[in-house]
Design an enzyme around this catalytic site. Structure first.
Site, short mmCIF file in Angstrom:
data_model
loop_
_atom_site.label_atom_id
_atom_site.label_comp_id
_atom_site.label_asym_id
_atom_site.label_seq_id
_atom_site.Cartn_x
_atom_site.Cartn_y
_atom_site.Cartn_z
N LYS A 52 0.98 -1.16 -0.01
CA LYS A 52 -0.13 -0.06 -0.10
C LYS A 52 0.68 1.18 0.08
O LYS A 52 0.38 2.09 -0.93
CB LYS A 52 -0.95 -0.03 0.97
CG LYS A 52 -2.13 -0.93 0.97
CD LYS A 52 -2.79 -1.37 2.36
CE LYS A 52 -3.86 -2.61 1.91
NZ LYS A 52 -4.59 -2.85 3.20
N GLN A 96 -4.73 -1.76 9.20
CA GLN A 96 -4.80 -2.94 8.58
C GLN A 96 -5.27 -4.14 9.55
O GLN A 96 -4.96 -4.20 10.64
CB GLN A 96 -3.16 -3.33 8.33
CG GLN A 96 -2.94 -4.53 7.76
CD GLN A 96 -3.54 -4.70 6.43
OE1 GLN A 96 -3.25 -3.58 5.56
NE2 GLN A 96 -3.89 -5.80 6.04
N ASP A 119 -11.18 2.37 3.46
CA ASP A 119 -11.40 1.11 3.19
C ASP A 119 -12.72 0.70 3.14
O ASP A 119 -12.98 -0.25 2.46
CB ASP A 119 -11.27 0.25 4.39
CG ASP A 119 -9.69 -0.58 4.18
OD1 ASP A 119 -9.39 -0.90 3.22
OD2 ASP A 119 -8.99 -0.77 5.39
#
Ligand code: NDP
Length: 278
Positions: A52, A96, A119
């Site tokens: 990422k 995460q 997200d």
């Protein structure tokens, strides 16, 4: 033999488009910043976080890394998120997953400000998706829609079957296919006669989490097959939920693992980061 849907190529096209957008935003004095929080040092998470950060660098997005200890308290993690929520320089926040067991993931997701939820996991984002309002789309299913459309495949009116009903893949996948006017069936572990249901799919999305479970006997001739699964086999090679060698003989299009859905998830995260400035 099926056509291979090249996720690496399509994701690079998307990232290049975003790179141009980011350069234009910079000219207007707008810089995008993504805060990436990792708790502990699970090796798989470290790889995902690293990818990422690399994508951010490629596109021109600023990334801030928060590497927090495995034993951090929930309270302390939530405080970090609150601080980032209140920081005007931060456009997107990503935590995460999975988190250590002593931390309530739902609480963490709910603490992220919906306008920074790149997200797309916050209940507000999920609700907006369901009722067709604007909001951040969950990256993996949004990436799959792009893979299908950019391969010139129309979804409208097609029989679409999704295997799996998780909150991050199966359920939002079903909603997005419905939004594209597909006729959608979502299947799960209690589905009766899975093979028969899958066999009627023009578009079959497999997110079952079982290595190579779906072989040609589940697939209609000429179907489009999208494999979301990621597994490492005994030889340390990556494979998906679909038995590629068997299914490519009957499908019209198929995504490989690696190089199919995986790269799209990151490209769509980058897209959400760019959208977060709007
Ligand atoms: P989950 O384990 O959360 O969900 C799996 C789903 O499959 C569940 O809904 C389960 O049903 C269903 N299922 C399990 N066994 C069967 C069966 N025998 N018949 C029918 N349905 C079954 O997985 P995720 O959705 O999180 O992920 C799926 C796969 O995709 C994994 O391999 C994961 O690693 C991968 N993945 C890849 C990403 C990428 O970027 N490429 C991103 C996210 C995930 P039930 O609900 O009834 O238990």
């Amino acid at each position: 033999m099926a056509n291979i849907i090249d996720g690496k190529l399509i994701s690079t096209q998307i990232k290049d488009e975003l790179k141009e957008k980011v350069a234009n935003l910079k000219k207007e004095g707008k810089q995008i910043t993504l805060a990436v929080i990792q708790v502990g040092n699970d090796p798989a998470s470290t790889v995902y976080v690293g990818n990422k950060k690399k994508a951010c660098e490629y596109i021109g997005i600023n990334s801030l890394a928060y590497e927090l200890p495995e034993d951090i308290t929930e309270e302390s993690l939530l405080k970090t998120i609150e601080e980032l929520n209140n920081d005007d320089k931060v456009n997107g926040i990503l935590v995460q997953l999975p988190l250590p067991k002593h931390i309530d993931e739902d609480k963490v997701i709910k603490t992220i400000a919906p306008e920074k939820d790149v997200d797309g996991f916050h209940p507000s984002s999920v609700g907006a998706l369901l009722i067709g309002q604007e909001g951040f789309l969950p990256c993996t299913p949004a990436g799959i829609i792009q893979l299908i459309k950019r391969s010139g495949i129309s979804i409208e009116g097609k029989e679409c079957v999704v295997i799996g009903r998780s909150n991050i893949v199966g359920k939002p996948m079903g909603v997005l296919l419905l939004r594209e006017n597909g006729t959608v069936t979502i299947t799960h572990s209690k589905t009766k006669n899975l093979k028969k249901v899958c066999k009627r799919a023009d578009i079959l999305v497999v997110a079952i989490g079982k290595p190579k479970m779906i072989d040609a006997s589940y697939v209609k001739d000429g179907a489009v097959v999208i494999d979301v699964g990621i597994h490492r086999n005994a030889d340390n090679k990556l494979c998906g939920d679909v038995d590629f060698d068997s299914v490519e003989k009957v499908a019209s299009y198929i995504t490989p693992v690696p190089g199919g859905v995986g790269p799209m998830t990151i490209a769509m995260l980058m897209q959400n980061c760019v959208n977060s400035v709007r």
